[in-house]
Write a protein that holds these residues in place. Structure first.
Motif, PDB file in Angstrom:
ATOM      1  N   LEU A   7      42.430  21.160  15.502  1.00  0.00           N
ATOM      2  CA  LEU A   7      43.021  22.477  15.724  1.00  0.00           C
ATOM      3  C   LEU A   7      41.995  23.484  16.213  1.00  0.00           C
ATOM      4  O   LEU A   7      42.329  24.399  16.979  1.00  0.00           O
ATOM      5  CB  LEU A   7      43.669  22.975  14.430  1.00  0.00           C
ATOM      6  CG  LEU A   7      44.804  22.122  13.868  1.00  0.00           C
ATOM      7  CD1 LEU A   7      45.498  22.844  12.728  1.00  0.00           C
ATOM      8  CD2 LEU A   7      45.813  21.762  14.955  1.00  0.00           C
ATOM      9  N   ARG A   8      40.762  23.360  15.771  1.00  0.00           N
ATOM     10  CA  ARG A   8      39.730  24.311  16.194  1.00  0.00           C
ATOM     11  C   ARG A   8      39.505  24.233  17.702  1.00  0.00           C
ATOM     12  O   ARG A   8      39.475  25.251  18.402  1.00  0.00           O
ATOM     13  CB  ARG A   8      38.419  24.034  15.454  1.00  0.00           C
ATOM     14  CG  ARG A   8      37.309  25.026  15.760  1.00  0.00           C
ATOM     15  CD  ARG A   8      36.060  24.722  14.922  1.00  0.00           C
ATOM     16  NE  ARG A   8      35.006  25.674  15.183  1.00  0.00           N
ATOM     17  CZ  ARG A   8      34.158  25.586  16.197  1.00  0.00           C
ATOM     18  NH1 ARG A   8      34.266  24.574  17.032  1.00  0.00           N
ATOM     19  NH2 ARG A   8      33.218  26.485  16.378  1.00  0.00           N
ATOM     20  N   GLN A  38      42.576  25.489  19.639  1.00  0.00           N
ATOM     21  CA  GLN A  38      42.636  26.948  19.696  1.00  0.00           C
ATOM     22  C   GLN A  38      41.660  27.485  20.734  1.00  0.00           C
ATOM     23  O   GLN A  38      41.966  28.414  21.485  1.00  0.00           O
ATOM     24  CB  GLN A  38      42.320  27.533  18.316  1.00  0.00           C
ATOM     25  CG  GLN A  38      42.463  29.045  18.230  1.00  0.00           C
ATOM     26  CD  GLN A  38      42.231  29.545  16.818  1.00  0.00           C
ATOM     27  OE1 GLN A  38      42.520  28.851  15.846  1.00  0.00           O
ATOM     28  NE2 GLN A  38      41.721  30.750  16.697  1.00  0.00           N
ATOM     29  N   TRP A  76      48.588  27.802  11.677  1.00  0.00           N
ATOM     30  CA  TRP A  76      48.168  26.632  10.893  1.00  0.00           C
ATOM     31  C   TRP A  76      46.793  26.860  10.267  1.00  0.00           C
ATOM     32  O   TRP A  76      46.530  26.413   9.158  1.00  0.00           O
ATOM     33  CB  TRP A  76      48.102  25.377  11.759  1.00  0.00           C
ATOM     34  CG  TRP A  76      49.329  25.016  12.550  1.00  0.00           C
ATOM     35  CD1 TRP A  76      49.361  24.349  13.724  1.00  0.00           C
ATOM     36  CD2 TRP A  76      50.704  25.263  12.223  1.00  0.00           C
ATOM     37  NE1 TRP A  76      50.643  24.180  14.176  1.00  0.00           N
ATOM     38  CE2 TRP A  76      51.497  24.736  13.255  1.00  0.00           C
ATOM     39  CE3 TRP A  76      51.350  25.909  11.163  1.00  0.00           C
ATOM     40  CZ2 TRP A  76      52.888  24.816  13.267  1.00  0.00           C
ATOM     41  CZ3 TRP A  76      52.740  25.990  11.177  1.00  0.00           C
ATOM     42  CH2 TRP A  76      53.482  25.441  12.202  1.00  0.00           C
ATOM     43  N   ARG A  77      45.945  27.597  10.954  1.00  0.00           N
ATOM     44  CA  ARG A  77      44.582  27.802  10.450  1.00  0.00           C
ATOM     45  C   ARG A  77      44.455  29.054   9.578  1.00  0.00           C
ATOM     46  O   ARG A  77      43.748  29.045   8.582  1.00  0.00           O
ATOM     47  CB  ARG A  77      43.599  27.908  11.616  1.00  0.00           C
ATOM     48  CG  ARG A  77      43.552  26.659  12.491  1.00  0.00           C
ATOM     49  CD  ARG A  77      42.403  26.718  13.475  1.00  0.00           C
ATOM     50  NE  ARG A  77      41.131  26.619  12.763  1.00  0.00           N
ATOM     51  CZ  ARG A  77      39.980  27.046  13.256  1.00  0.00           C
ATOM     52  NH1 ARG A  77      39.947  27.622  14.453  1.00  0.00           N
ATOM     53  NH2 ARG A  77      38.865  26.907  12.575  1.00  0.00           N
ATOM     54  N   GLY A 130      41.933  20.834   9.899  1.00  0.00           N
ATOM     55  CA  GLY A 130      41.500  22.232   9.879  1.00  0.00           C
ATOM     56  C   GLY A 130      42.652  23.200   9.672  1.00  0.00           C
ATOM     57  O   GLY A 130      42.516  24.398   9.950  1.00  0.00           O
ATOM     58  N   ALA A 131      43.792  22.710   9.166  1.00  0.00           N
ATOM     59  CA  ALA A 131      44.963  23.555   8.938  1.00  0.00           C
ATOM     60  C   ALA A 131      44.854  24.218   7.570  1.00  0.00           C
ATOM     61  O   ALA A 131      45.570  23.871   6.623  1.00  0.00           O
ATOM     62  CB  ALA A 131      46.244  22.725   9.052  1.00  0.00           C
ATOM     63  N   ASP A 132      43.962  25.191   7.469  1.00  0.00           N
ATOM     64  CA  ASP A 132      43.640  25.784   6.165  1.00  0.00           C
ATOM     65  C   ASP A 132      44.856  26.428   5.504  1.00  0.00           C
ATOM     66  O   ASP A 132      45.026  26.339   4.284  1.00  0.00           O
ATOM     67  CB  ASP A 132      42.524  26.819   6.323  1.00  0.00           C
ATOM     68  CG  ASP A 132      41.229  26.189   6.805  1.00  0.00           C
ATOM     69  OD1 ASP A 132      41.070  24.964   6.631  1.00  0.00           O
ATOM     70  OD2 ASP A 132      40.379  26.907   7.369  1.00  0.00           O
TER      71      ASP A 132
END
Length: 952
Positions: free
Chosen positions: A653-654, A657, A689-690, A863-865
């Motif tokens: 995801l990082r 993005q 998501w993050r 990485g979906a914090d």
């Protein structure tokens, strides 16, 4: 001339000094901007100089740069001035690491090495920065500034920003929109009302709001403190004549009383007359110089910001020795100054006056001499172009070639400068029959530069003219114009252009027709007319076969595969066609691929639909490499967009993005709101998501306020992503409205599955069942495991809402398994959360807890914090609803010891216990001692409590 009056400290700026001092005393957590605005000579530079000295004393690193009206054509002039001069080296050496050294080299290359069109990193390898990717250069600057600021604070002072070149303004615009983490203060100084429009608009939207310091005139009291030895009458006269401007006052006070102005005039009239008088004074100061000194100062003004004796000598046509002596004399007179080992003008006004004091014909000849000298010295076309744009005459073919080469060299990193030099090349190229082809080529290049620089309307006007009056460039102009129309979302216009060219009387050649049909196929895919796209792609493939054009054949095969995968009609061997397209593309060498580089994004979209992620990664890497190697920057935004989607599918995801943000930056630079909003729609779910709903508040508000995307296919992709995000944010009504309202009905399995989930949350179970049946049929036709996963998850939620929890568990397990097989870890993690919820409802608490743990692991890996946090909250709710039973520890006491402990709890003494059990008192005492040890207690009451607890 009278005596010079200067002062070493600031007067009348106490408020500004205090405010700037507070900024240094309370360092910001991220970059802030200070705007220092004032008229010429009001004291901006003096205030900045004192501020820099104060910052350095307090331990801040200080970088400073200054724009010049004579170097507005030098791209990134401010960057080069601030970073590449010797005075910046100690700052970077003290604070920076390897990245800082890389940026210094980059600044030098940007300022000087335009011949290769590349910036050089520490290993000396050219690293191209294409025009549409110049935000990567800006990101590098931002990262290095953050590194320097992290070492104890950084102050960046940029003076005369009103003279900034377009590239520097764009860099500052980026730094305003993307604040630098760390204690960093930007101070921008410019003349009143002359902040570059683009920068001013962005600063107006910046958060936190910039600090605005407008510098007004000095007060009479300030003048009294400055000139205490002067008579009050003369001070009043000078104050009125200068309007309180320190520089004007300094020049007037050093002169005579010849300048007398009417104090009764309106202020603006006084200012105009003062400026006129001061121009006359400065010019008079220069005119009384001896001949060699006057010629030297005029040549220095033309040669550059720094007075290089060799360059000045060539501009003036005098010897270096004469120039050196003249420069020394000018420094003694105060016309020039020595600053940081350089000889510069004491003020930009003086340089401007020196330049204007030279005759027009002399300036043109001097510019021509400078251009010829630089060419003889092997300087690049960019250095020559700065003089040729002033001196080149109509018919100077070599000058036109150099200007065109300079424009090509700067196109990738400073397209606005490229535009200006292409216009200059057109100006000197005569409009004759024998030059028509050359002028048409320059006009086509100008149209490309205008498109890259974010001025599509100007580009379109030129292209329309080319289509009408330059037959040899009609096809490339039509292609570029149609591509521009597609980028802006005007698909009908693009279709009309391409179809019109195909239907021209007399027809077109096979290769030209293939090119036009490939453009039409691309247009129809964006328009959602997949059958028409397939028809055009198939026809292009036939033509490519006739001409044995492997590149066109690969492009046609790719577009046909994508059209079939999107259309989902029975009877199409879409996956077989995708394999054939991959073979065709892989069979092209890089030289052949560069001619059809636009097929790469289409191929990767097809591979996403066909769930061939390994091939997609490989083809994207090659697409970026070829595009950058051969300067095919127009394809980069679509490459970034599809790579963002791919990284999202693969769980990175990082990086997803970051790619979406890159695409957004490129779209902003290109002036394509359609492309920018599509990139923003791709980025919005990633933000959620993050970082959760707070992170997406701004982008979501912008998307809601904007009109729908004009490209139906892009709209459907964005629609699905945003709807899934809204469902997770518990906004099912908004998601349902997004999916069902509008002219384009949802037909994909993913879109229909999202409709099901939204309808379930809204309580409309009957409609949800109907939507589920359609979604299942679509997923079955596509054979996509990812679509099977989303449909199964929607089925699980519908079954659970109807009370069939056992079936819901089975459906959720199918969803998780299908997502895992599709190598989509984010989707798998979301499906596992659904499965855990269903298991909990079914009463299988242990399996539910284990599954939820697996879900958290998948989501954390992505990485979906925010999603991990929601899963953690769900764990807590599970624990609160069904607490685990306490562990039952085995009783450490033996049977006899339990008997003794029970009697102790009854309050019996050792003697009484011995009597009851027929034991000796000593034996009972031994039992009691062992009981104390085993239970870890020291009193009989504690033994009683243990017995009581054990009984319960």
């Amino acid at each position: 001339m009278g005596r010079s009056i200067t002062v070493d400290h600031l007067l009348g700026r106490e408020t500004e000094r205090i405010l700037l001092g507070k900024m240094l005393a309370n360092p910001p957590r991220q970059s802030v901007f200070v705007m220092v605005e004032g008229d010429t000579g009001i004291g901006k530079s003096r205030l900045l100089t004192e501020f820099m000295a104060t910052a350095a004393q307090r331990g801040y690193a200080v970088l400073s740069g200054r724009a010049s009206q004579f170097e507005v054509g030098l791209p990134f002039g401010l960057l080069f001035d601030a970073l590449a001069r010797e005075r910046a080296s100690p700052v970077l050496a003290a604070r920076g690491g390897p990245s800082c050294e890389r940026l210094v080299q980059l600044a030098h290359s940007v300022g000087a090495d335009w011949r290769t069109g590349a910036v050089r990193v520490s290993d000396g390898t050219p690293s191209p920065v294409l025009g549409v990717e110049r935000h990567q250069l800006y990101r590098t600057v931002r990262e290095v500034l953050a590194e320097i600021a992290g070492g104890g604070g950084l102050v960046v002072v940029l003076d005369d920003v009103h003279w900034s070149d377009e590239a520097s303004v764009e860099l500052l615009d980026y730094l305003v929109r993307h604040p630098v983490d760390g204690p960093l203060v930007f101070v921008l100084a410019y003349r009143t009302g002359q902040c570059p429009v683009r920068l001013a608009l962005q600063l107006g939207r910046a958060q936190p709001a910039p600090t605005h310091l407008p510098l007004g005139p000095l007060s009479p009291a300030d003048i009294d403190a400055w000139l205490p030895e002067m008579s009050p009458q003369r001070r009043r006269s000078l104050y009125e004549a200068s309007s309180g401007n320190p520089l004007y006052l300094e020049i007037l006070a050093a002169g005579t009383d010849a300048v007398v102005l009417d104090p009764g005039c309106a202020p603006e009239v006084v200012d105009d007359r003062v400026a006129t008088a001061l121009d006359a004074l400065v010019t008079a100061e220069l005119c009384v110089l001896p001949g060699a000194e006057r010629l030297t100062v005029q040549a220095a003004a033309l040669a550059g910001e720094e007075c290089d004796p060799l360059l000045v000598a060539h501009a003036a046509e005098i010897s270096v020795g004469v120039v050196t002596n003249a420069l020394d004399a000018l420094v003694r007179r105060g016309v020039l100054r020595q600053v940081d080992g350089r000889i510069v003008f004491r003020h930009p006004l003086v340089r401007a006056a020196a330049y204007q004091s030279a005759g027009v014909a002399w300036r043109l000849a001097a510019h021509d001499r400078m251009a010829r000298h630089l060419a003889a010295e092997g300087a690049g076309p960019v250095r020559q172009a700065q003089h040729l744009e002033h001196s080149a005459r109509v018919g100077a073919e070599h000058a036109a070639e150099v200007l065109a080469a300079a424009a090509e060299a700067t196109l990738d990193s400073a397209p606005a400068t490229s535009v200006r030099w292409l216009r200059a090349a057109l100006r000197v190229t005569p409009d004759r029959v024998d030059t028509a082809r050359r002028r048409a080529a320059l006009r086509l290049a100008l149209a490309r530069a205008l498109s890259i620089s974010g001025r599509p309307a100007d580009s379109q006007r030129i292209l329309h003219d080319l289509i009408g009056d330059a037959p040899q460039y009609r096809c490339p102009a039509t292609e570029l114009l149609a591509s521009t129309e597609r980028m802006l979302g005007r698909l009908s216009e693009a279709r009309a252009l391409l179809s019109g060219e195909l239907s021209r009387p007399g027809g077109v050649g096979a290769c030209t027709e293939a090119t036009l049909r490939l453009g039409l196929a691309t247009t129809e895919i964006l328009a959602g007319r997949f059958a028409d796209a397939a028809e055009n792609a198939a026809r292009a493939g036939e033509l490519a076969g006739q001409e044995d054009h492997r590149g066109f054949g690969a492009a046609a095969s790719t577009l046909l595969a994508l059209a079939w995968l999107l259309d989902r009609r029975p009877g199409y061997d879409a996956r077989g066609q995708l394999v054939r397209a991959q073979w065709a593309v892989d069979g092209l060498d890089d030289g052949a691929l560069r001619g059809v580089i636009d097929l790469v994004p289409a191929l990767v979209w097809a591979e996403l639909l066909g769930e061939d992620s390994d091939a997609a990664v490989r083809h994207l890497a090659r697409g970026f490499r070829v595009a950058r190697r051969y300067g095919r920057g127009h394809v980069l935004p679509e490459l970034y967009l599809v790579r963002s989607v791919l990284h999202g599918r693969l769980g990175d995801l990082r990086q997803a993005q970051r790619d979406a943000q890159d695409a957004e930056e490129i779209a902003r630079a290109l002036g394509s709101d359609e492309l920018r909003r599509f990139a923003l729609a791709i980025r919005a779910p990633l933000l959620v998501w993050r970082g959760g709903p707070v992170a997406v508040a701004g982008p979501l508000a912008e998307l809601r306020a904007a009109a729908a995307l004009r490209s139906p296919w892009w709209h459907s992709v964005a629609q699905a992503g945003l709807a899934g995000m809204l469902i997770e944010m518990n906004e099912p009504q908004s998601a349902l409205a997004l999916l069902t309202e509008g002219a384009s009905p949802v037909v994909t399995a993913e879109g229909l599955a999202l409709v099901v989930r939204a309808q379930v949350l809204c309580g409309d179970l009957g409609a949800a069942q109907e939507s589920l049946d359609r979604a299942a049929g679509s997923a079955e036709r596509s054979g996509s495991r990812g679509e099977v996963a989303v449909v199964a998850q929607a089925r699980a939620e519908l079954l659970a809402e109807r009370g069939d929890v056992v079936a819901a568990v089975d459906a959720a397990r199918v969803a998780a398994t299908a997502a895992a097989l599709a190598h989509q870890p984010l989707r798998e993690g979301q499906a596992l959360v659904t499965l855990a919820t269903m298991l909990h409802r079914a009463g299988d608490l242990a399996a539910g807890r284990q599954t939820l743990g697996e879900a958290k692991h998948r989501l954390a890996w992505c990485g979906a914090d925010w999603l991990v946090g929601r899963a953690t909250n769900l764990q807590r709710r599970f624990a609160a609803a069904h607490p685990r039973p306490r562990d039952v520890r085995p009783d450490p006491l033996s049977g006899r010891e339990r008997e003794v402990a029970a009697m102790v709890s009854e309050g019996l003494s050792n003697r009484a216990i011995a009597t009851r059990l027929f034991l000796s008192t000593r034996t009972v005492e031994s039992h009691v001692s062992r009981i104390f040890v085993k239970l870890g207690v020291s009193t009989r009451a504690a033994v009683a409590r243990h017995v009581s607890t054990a009984d319960r």
